[in-house]
Enzyme design. Sequence first.
Site, PDB file in Angstrom:
ATOM      1  N   ASP A 131     112.915  47.479  56.568  1.00 13.75           N
ATOM      2  CA  ASP A 131     113.477  48.478  55.665  1.00 13.75           C
ATOM      3  C   ASP A 131     112.711  49.778  55.881  1.00 13.75           C
ATOM      4  O   ASP A 131     111.494  49.759  56.049  1.00 13.75           O
ATOM      5  CB  ASP A 131     113.347  48.036  54.204  1.00 13.75           C
ATOM      6  N   MET A 144     111.629  59.684  59.016  1.00 15.35           N
ATOM      7  CA  MET A 144     111.332  58.373  58.444  1.00 15.35           C
ATOM      8  C   MET A 144     109.981  58.514  57.752  1.00 15.35           C
ATOM      9  O   MET A 144     109.000  58.936  58.369  1.00 15.35           O
ATOM     10  CB  MET A 144     111.278  57.309  59.537  1.00 15.35           C
ATOM     11  N   HIS A 183     113.173  50.146  46.392  1.00  9.32           N
ATOM     12  CA  HIS A 183     113.149  51.295  47.309  1.00  9.32           C
ATOM     13  C   HIS A 183     111.738  51.599  47.795  1.00  9.32           C
ATOM     14  O   HIS A 183     111.450  52.701  48.232  1.00  9.32           O
ATOM     15  CB  HIS A 183     113.829  52.529  46.708  1.00  9.32           C
ATOM     16  N   ASP A 232     111.307  45.910  49.672  1.00 11.12           N
ATOM     17  CA  ASP A 232     112.706  45.678  50.036  1.00 11.12           C
ATOM     18  C   ASP A 232     112.836  44.830  51.296  1.00 11.12           C
ATOM     19  O   ASP A 232     113.759  44.021  51.415  1.00 11.12           O
ATOM     20  CB  ASP A 232     113.444  47.007  50.181  1.00 11.12           C
TER      21      ASP A 232
END
Length: 195
Positions: free
Chosen positions: A14, A27, A173, A178
């Site tokens: 994730d 990212m 999140h 996750d």
Amino acid sequence: MARPPRPSLYISVDIEADGPIPGPYSMLSIGAAVAGRQDADAYTAADPQARTFYRELRPISEDFVPEALAVSGLDRARLLREGAEPKAVLYEFSAWVRRVSGDAQPVMCGYPAAYDWTFLYWYLMRFTGASPFGHSGCMDMKTLYATKARLPLRAVAKRTMPPELLSRRRHTHHALDDAIEQAELFSNLMAWPGA
């Protein structure tokens, strides 16, 4: 006589990002957890908390979408100061994937995989020049469920899945939380006979 196929090691990944696509956007964190291993026709679930990876990265551009940041709650200003260099993180991640995979071929899995895979693959190629997953070692859990449930893909959402397939963990999140939650979902889907 044909050689048996190489085993697959499924790794739930994730990512959290500050926009919709890599390059113009960054990212900001990556989390990964080993979900399980498939040897021929037998799948063995792993403890998803046993082998994990988590890092926060320095943004690579000035652009960001405030709504995307709000989802993860990550502090972009802090990451500009304290986030790890993407090149170092991606080399470290690749080495971790190879180490935990051993003799198996690593396969990234995600829910849905498209967004996470887009960032992950782009970052791997941009900063290391290679992907431990190859160019297509990716499995989408949403597609896996749709196929087993015999449903159109667009009819699938976690809220429509049988409760016994879902992890009891919250979707926070936070990339590692996750990844662990989705590793449990993946193992449940692999064991599920389908509709």
